[in-house]
Write an enzyme that holds these catalytic residues in place. Structure first.
Site, mmCIF file in Angstrom:
data_model
loop_
_atom_site.group_PDB
_atom_site.id
_atom_site.type_symbol
_atom_site.label_atom_id
_atom_site.label_comp_id
_atom_site.label_asym_id
_atom_site.label_seq_id
_atom_site.Cartn_x
_atom_site.Cartn_y
_atom_site.Cartn_z
ATOM 1 N N CYS A 193 20.210 44.499 -25.155
ATOM 2 C CA CYS A 193 19.165 44.870 -26.104
ATOM 3 C C CYS A 193 18.471 43.648 -26.689
ATOM 4 O O CYS A 193 17.348 43.725 -27.147
ATOM 5 C CB CYS A 193 19.730 45.738 -27.215
ATOM 6 S SG CYS A 193 20.912 44.864 -28.233
ATOM 7 N N LYS B 196 32.727 57.770 -29.052
ATOM 8 C CA LYS B 196 32.103 58.490 -27.930
ATOM 9 C C LYS B 196 31.436 57.416 -27.067
ATOM 10 O O LYS B 196 30.319 56.990 -27.328
ATOM 11 C CB LYS B 196 31.056 59.480 -28.470
ATOM 12 C CG LYS B 196 30.853 60.714 -27.621
ATOM 13 C CD LYS B 196 30.424 60.453 -26.196
ATOM 14 C CE LYS B 196 28.937 60.227 -26.064
ATOM 15 N NZ LYS B 196 28.549 59.713 -24.725
ATOM 16 N N GLU C 276 10.315 49.368 -24.067
ATOM 17 C CA GLU C 276 11.552 48.724 -23.617
ATOM 18 C C GLU C 276 11.890 49.219 -22.204
ATOM 19 O O GLU C 276 11.986 50.421 -21.970
ATOM 20 C CB GLU C 276 12.705 49.079 -24.567
ATOM 21 C CG GLU C 276 14.011 48.426 -24.162
ATOM 22 C CD GLU C 276 15.197 48.852 -25.033
ATOM 23 O OE1 GLU C 276 15.394 50.063 -25.218
ATOM 24 O OE2 GLU C 276 15.912 47.972 -25.509
HETATM 25 N N1 LIG Z 1 21.896 48.271 -26.650
HETATM 26 C C1 LIG Z 1 20.790 48.937 -26.513
HETATM 27 O O1 LIG Z 1 19.881 48.761 -27.239
HETATM 28 C C2 LIG Z 1 20.720 49.945 -25.451
HETATM 29 C C3 LIG Z 1 19.515 50.513 -25.137
HETATM 30 N N2 LIG Z 1 19.456 51.437 -24.167
HETATM 31 C C4 LIG Z 1 18.147 52.002 -23.863
HETATM 32 O O2 LIG Z 1 18.283 53.380 -23.810
HETATM 33 C C5 LIG Z 1 17.819 53.879 -22.559
HETATM 34 C C6 LIG Z 1 18.622 55.088 -22.160
HETATM 35 O O3 LIG Z 1 19.994 54.772 -22.017
HETATM 36 P P1 LIG Z 1 21.067 55.805 -22.516
HETATM 37 O O4 LIG Z 1 22.449 55.413 -22.184
HETATM 38 O O5 LIG Z 1 20.637 57.153 -22.065
HETATM 39 O O6 LIG Z 1 20.924 55.568 -24.070
HETATM 40 P P2 LIG Z 1 21.189 56.582 -25.170
HETATM 41 O O7 LIG Z 1 20.659 56.077 -26.448
HETATM 42 O O8 LIG Z 1 20.750 57.931 -24.724
HETATM 43 O O9 LIG Z 1 22.798 56.600 -25.193
HETATM 44 C C7 LIG Z 1 23.610 55.804 -26.011
HETATM 45 C C8 LIG Z 1 24.780 56.644 -26.470
HETATM 46 O O10 LIG Z 1 24.320 57.730 -27.268
HETATM 47 C C9 LIG Z 1 24.830 58.964 -26.758
HETATM 48 N N3 LIG Z 1 23.863 60.017 -27.038
HETATM 49 C C10 LIG Z 1 22.753 60.315 -26.344
HETATM 50 N N4 LIG Z 1 22.097 61.351 -26.922
HETATM 51 C C11 LIG Z 1 22.830 61.709 -27.999
HETATM 52 C C12 LIG Z 1 22.694 62.712 -29.000
HETATM 53 N N5 LIG Z 1 21.675 63.566 -28.994
HETATM 54 N N6 LIG Z 1 23.631 62.789 -29.959
HETATM 55 C C13 LIG Z 1 24.674 61.943 -29.972
HETATM 56 N N7 LIG Z 1 24.872 60.983 -29.061
HETATM 57 C C14 LIG Z 1 23.956 60.853 -28.089
HETATM 58 C C15 LIG Z 1 25.045 58.684 -25.285
HETATM 59 O O11 LIG Z 1 25.917 59.624 -24.725
HETATM 60 C C16 LIG Z 1 25.576 57.260 -25.342
HETATM 61 O O12 LIG Z 1 26.956 57.266 -25.670
HETATM 62 C C17 LIG Z 1 17.951 52.699 -21.637
HETATM 63 O O13 LIG Z 1 17.113 52.811 -20.559
HETATM 64 C C18 LIG Z 1 17.612 51.578 -22.540
HETATM 65 O O14 LIG Z 1 16.225 51.440 -22.617
HETATM 66 C C19 LIG Z 1 20.579 51.837 -23.511
HETATM 67 C C20 LIG Z 1 21.796 51.294 -23.772
HETATM 68 C C21 LIG Z 1 21.947 50.261 -24.756
HETATM 69 O O1 LIG Z 2 26.912 40.273 -29.581
HETATM 70 C C1 LIG Z 2 26.778 41.436 -29.981
HETATM 71 O O2 LIG Z 2 27.431 41.862 -30.914
HETATM 72 C C2 LIG Z 2 25.863 42.356 -29.314
HETATM 73 C C3 LIG Z 2 25.169 42.035 -28.254
HETATM 74 C C4 LIG Z 2 24.306 42.908 -27.460
HETATM 75 C C5 LIG Z 2 23.802 44.074 -27.790
HETATM 76 O O3 LIG Z 2 23.887 44.530 -29.014
HETATM 77 C C6 LIG Z 2 23.178 45.006 -26.826
HETATM 78 O O4 LIG Z 2 22.820 44.622 -25.750
HETATM 79 O O5 LIG Z 2 23.077 46.181 -27.156
#
Ligand SMILES: NC(=O)C1=CN([C@@H]2O[C@H](COP(=O)(O)OP(=O)(O)OC[C@H]3O[C@@H](n4cnc5c(N)ncnc54)[C@H](O)[C@@H]3O)[C@@H](O)[C@H]2O)C=CC1
Ligand SMILES: O=C(O)/C=C/C=C(\O)C(=O)O
Length: 485
Positions: free
Chosen positions: A287, A177, A389
């Site tokens: 992240c 997803k 964050e």
């Molecule tokens: N790599 C990381 O650590 C990331 C952190 N973020 C953080 O999250 C914040 C929000 O971004 P979002 O894309 O909305 O992150 P999110 O955590 O809501 O989304 C990530 C994934 O989870 C899915 N998702 C969301 N709610 C869900 C649920 N209840 N059940 C199952 N799947 C679910 C989303 O559709 C997406 O595919 C950002 O502002 C940022 O701070 C966002 C993206 C990556």
């Molecule tokens: O190198 C990786 O496997 C991952 C890098 C970055 C993230 O995990 C992220 O920004 O979420």
């Protein structure tokens, strides 16, 4: 106009409900295409296809045959490099120069590296028994089953394949997803799977949102055996609750509020270059990125001045602009979130050293999700901007006086994903790294990734480790076979 369909059992399918949502470019808010939103029926079909595929030709492949198939997938991504690059840059707005060095090559490497490193090692223990004849224990690993892969938008192909690669290498099947913001590369990967002869049902993609949509339907589906997630910590908590029903295993790579520690004995130019990348690459949407920088007082002014000089040189522009090294945020919604922190920083008493607003990009781009790279100083450690964050191109820089103080400040967070330590004193580097409450500590570098190493966070940054053989624990089930001799 593009149309993004689900990829289920080796075929592209539309949603039965006809429900779609818009995919818009963060560069100028133009419409890229329509994405089909999966309902329970599509998610159920994908999970059942994945379950059935576990018993089909996929399960008959030897480890070597599976590895060969994964290598082929990597080669095919590289052959179709330009298409993946265009798709990723269209969805995210990130500079081509970045995606062509990081996102797409890593997407391919995630199949190649794990193809060979996930050979199931068999552990064996001989034991004594009262009759003197003994017994032999054999630890036998089998695929866990259907893996739900819920992935984010910041590094869409890279982060999705970092899960799909090892999952498939261990013999599982997957239902992905992808983030609703970035449907393109996961969809394209379906074509590659078919071209490489991956049996139908082994790799499936369902599009949609989280709550009451594809994400929630997938993570609560009873035939899903384990869930691997990257995204926000709060979402991770919701998914863990869903996974608790049926006691499904989870692997969580969540948020961070990562510190950089810059000691006076560092190579200043290396520290500036690394901190610049860690705070601003991908428009700060990594992240592992550094949002809190602690600098030893004697070099604080010099470090801050050099950072401001470098930020001023960042060139905002379209992905295809060869001079641009800084794109927009992923969406207008995310821009609103980051901008709200820029406003909050002022309310909390920050000195805005550079940036802090929305740039004027001209009539063609002003509808996009652009934001200025920003540096603050002067905030107290209990400010929300220091504790939460933000996931944008910004960092707060603060002086420290002693090593102990730096460690204490850096660890004073509910997150524990990564840190970057800048010092030329290797004894100090190790001493500090050992005390950091994180899963990943970089010394004189940042985001230097060897896929054989463990990857994951401490505290609220995650649960479990992936990468290298660490993924074996998550992607396989170990059965102990005890044979009495
Ligand atoms: N790599 C990381 O650590 C990331 C952190 N973020 C953080 O999250 C914040 C929000 O971004 P979002 O894309 O909305 O992150 P999110 O955590 O809501 O989304 C990530 C994934 O989870 C899915 N998702 C969301 N709610 C869900 C649920 N209840 N059940 C199952 N799947 C679910 C989303 O559709 C997406 O595919 C950002 O502002 C940022 O701070 C966002 C993206 C990556
Ligand atoms: O190198 C990786 O496997 C991952 C890098 C970055 C993230 O995990 C992220 O920004 O979420």
């Amino acid at each position: 106009m593009k149309e993004f369909k689900h990829f289920i059992n080796g075929e592209y399918v539309a949603s039965a409900s006809g429900k779609t949502f818009e995919n818009r470019s963060p560069v100028d808010n133009s419409l890229i295409g329509q994405v089909h939103e999966a309902g329970e029926a599509e998610v159920d079909a994908a999970v059942r296809a994945a379950k059935a595929a576990l018993k089909g030709p996929w399960s008959k492949l030897t480890q070597n045959q599976r590895a060969a198939m994964l290598n082929k997938i990597a080669d095919r991504i590289n052959e179709r490099f330009d298409e993946f690059l265009a798709a990723e840059c269209l969805d995210t707005g990130k500079p081509r120069s970045m995606a062509s060095h990081i996102d797409i090559p890593r997407g391919a490497a995630n199949f190649k590296e794990f193809a060979d490193s996930m050979n199931h090692p068999t552990e064996g223990f001989r034991m004594d028994t009262p009759d003197g004849k003994g017994a032999v224990n054999v630890g036998h690993r089998t695929p866990k089953g259907v893996i739900a892969v819920v992935s984010p938008w910041n590094l869409p192909l890279l982060l999705m394949t970092f899960k799909v690669g090892p999952a498939l290498a261990c013999g599982n099947t997957v239902v992905v997803k992808p983030s609703e913001e970035t449907p393109a590369t996961a969809t394209l990967l379906g074509e590659v799977m078919n071209e490489c002869g991956v049996p139908p049902g082994v790799f499936n993609v369902v599009h949609g949102f989280g709550p009451d949509s594809a994400g929630a339907f997938l993570t609560s589906h009873p035939l899903v055996d384990a869930i691997t997630f990257t995204g926000e910590t709060r979402t991770g908590e919701i998914i863990m609750k869903a996974a608790a029903v049926g006691l499904r295993n989870v692997s969580m790579e969540c948020g961070g509020k990562n510190p950089g520690l810059v000691f006076a004995d560092c190579d200043l130019e290396k520290a500036v270059e690394g901190t610049m990348r860690s705070a601003f690459v991908n428009c700060g949407q990594v992240c592992l990125g550094t949002e809190r920088v602690y600098v030893e007082r004697s070099i604080f002014d010099q470090f801050l001045a050099r950072m401001k000089e470098e930020v001023a040189k960042l060139k905002l522009g379209r992905p295809e602009d060869p001079d641009a090294n800084f794109g927009p945020l992923v969406s207008l919604e995310h821009r609103d979130k980051v901008k709200s922190y820029y406003d909050l920083a002022r309310e909390e008493g920050a000195t805005v050293e550079i940036g802090g607003g929305i740039p004027d990009m001209g009539a063609e781009l002003n509808d996009g999700a652009w934001i200025e790279p920003t540096i603050w100083t002067g905030l107290p450690e209990d400010a929300r901007v220091i504790r939460e964050e933000i996931f944008g191109p910004c960092c707060h820089i603060r002086p420290f006086d002693t090593e102990e103080e730096a460690i204490e400040l850096a660890n004073d967070t509910s997150y524990g994903l990564a840190c970057a330590i800048w010092t030329e004193n290797s004894a100090r580097a190790l001493r500090v790294a050992e005390q950091m409450e994180v899963g990943l500590a970089w010394v004189n570098s940042w985001f230097l990734r060897d896929l054989r190493t463990s990857f994951g966070g401490a505290k609220q940054s995650g649960i479990g480790r992936e990468g290298g053989v660490h993924g074996l624990e998550f992607y396989t089930e170990t059965k102990n076979i005890c044979i009495k001799l």
